[in-house]
Scaffold this motif. Structure first.
Motif, PDB file in Angstrom:
ATOM      1  N   ASP A 128     -88.380 -51.250 -15.203  1.00 43.26           N
ATOM      2  CA  ASP A 128     -87.821 -52.524 -14.729  1.00 43.26           C
ATOM      3  C   ASP A 128     -88.816 -53.341 -13.904  1.00 43.26           C
ATOM      4  O   ASP A 128     -88.866 -54.569 -14.029  1.00 43.26           O
ATOM      5  N   TYR A 129     -89.542 -52.694 -13.020  1.00 45.25           N
ATOM      6  CA  TYR A 129     -90.442 -53.409 -12.109  1.00 45.25           C
ATOM      7  C   TYR A 129     -91.819 -52.782 -12.167  1.00 45.25           C
ATOM      8  O   TYR A 129     -91.946 -51.557 -12.223  1.00 45.25           O
ATOM      9  N   TRP A 130     -92.827 -53.644 -12.100  1.00 44.29           N
ATOM     10  CA  TRP A 130     -94.224 -53.197 -12.166  1.00 44.29           C
ATOM     11  C   TRP A 130     -95.025 -53.790 -11.018  1.00 44.29           C
ATOM     12  O   TRP A 130     -94.800 -54.936 -10.611  1.00 44.29           O
ATOM     13  N   GLY A 131     -95.978 -53.012 -10.537  1.00 43.43           N
ATOM     14  CA  GLY A 131     -96.969 -53.548  -9.621  1.00 43.43           C
ATOM     15  C   GLY A 131     -98.112 -54.173 -10.397  1.00 43.43           C
ATOM     16  O   GLY A 131     -98.140 -54.136 -11.631  1.00 43.43           O
ATOM     17  N   LYS A 132     -99.072 -54.720  -9.660  1.00 43.19           N
ATOM     18  CA  LYS A 132    -100.203 -55.395 -10.304  1.00 43.19           C
ATOM     19  C   LYS A 132    -101.384 -54.478 -10.541  1.00 43.19           C
ATOM     20  O   LYS A 132    -102.353 -54.876 -11.189  1.00 43.19           O
ATOM     21  N   GLY A 133    -101.325 -53.279  -9.995  1.00 46.20           N
ATOM     22  CA  GLY A 133    -102.343 -52.291 -10.283  1.00 46.20           C
ATOM     23  C   GLY A 133    -103.427 -52.179  -9.235  1.00 46.20           C
ATOM     24  O   GLY A 133    -103.681 -53.099  -8.456  1.00 46.20           O
ATOM     25  N   THR A 134    -104.076 -51.021  -9.238  1.00 44.36           N
ATOM     26  CA  THR A 134    -105.234 -50.768  -8.390  1.00 44.36           C
ATOM     27  C   THR A 134    -106.284 -50.067  -9.237  1.00 44.36           C
ATOM     28  O   THR A 134    -105.963 -49.185 -10.030  1.00 44.36           O
ATOM     29  N   LEU A 135    -107.537 -50.467  -9.080  1.00 41.48           N
ATOM     30  CA  LEU A 135    -108.613 -49.961  -9.928  1.00 41.48           C
ATOM     31  C   LEU A 135    -109.190 -48.659  -9.374  1.00 41.48           C
ATOM     32  O   LEU A 135    -109.556 -48.593  -8.197  1.00 41.48           O
ATOM     33  N   VAL A 136    -109.275 -47.669 -10.248  1.00 41.74           N
ATOM     34  CA  VAL A 136    -109.915 -46.401  -9.935  1.00 41.74           C
ATOM     35  C   VAL A 136    -111.138 -46.262 -10.833  1.00 41.74           C
ATOM     36  O   VAL A 136    -111.016 -46.360 -12.046  1.00 41.74           O
TER      37      VAL A 136
END
Length: 124
Positions: A112-120
């Motif tokens: 339903d809901y997503w974050g924008k992400g973080t780069l690894v």
């Protein structure tokens, strides 16, 4: 406004560790199962791990079993992904997502809901 915000990504050497956090604002995470997903450059997004609302059930992709641990602190409205023994193939953007039903996360159904992400980035 309902938001998920990931943090904790960065550059790490192979064999190193990182802990990602997924914090919610505008809603209470304890009512949602949470999944971590990742997308490597040029590849499709894949599921990494899921955790149930209580934290009593978890699952992992075969590629991260024994190295990654998902956990949650409902009092802090936050879910974590502890990543150990990182490999270059773990490189990618990591996203967290929320859905009420745990089986949606484990079954690859829409979240339903997503974050924008973080780069690894895992590189020497």
């Amino acid at each position: 406004q309902l938001q998920l915000v990931e943090s904790g990504g960065g550059l790490v050497q192979p064999g190193g560790s990182l802990r990602l956090s997924c914090a919610a604002s505008g809603f209470t995470l304890e009512h949602y199962a949470i999944g971590w997903f990742r997308q490597a450059p040029g590849k499709e997004r894949e599921g990494v791990s899921c955790i149930s609302t209580s934290g009593g059930s978890t699952n992992y992709a075969d590629s991260v079993k024994g190295r990654f641990t998902i956990s949650r602190d409902n009092a802090k409205n936050t879910v974590y992904l502890q990543m150990n023994s990182l490999k270059p193939e773990d490189t990618g953007v990591y996203y967290c997502a929320a859905v009420p039903a745990y089986y949606y996360c484990t079954g690859g159904l829409p979240m339903d809901y997503w974050g924008k992400g973080t780069l690894v980035t895992v590189s020497s």
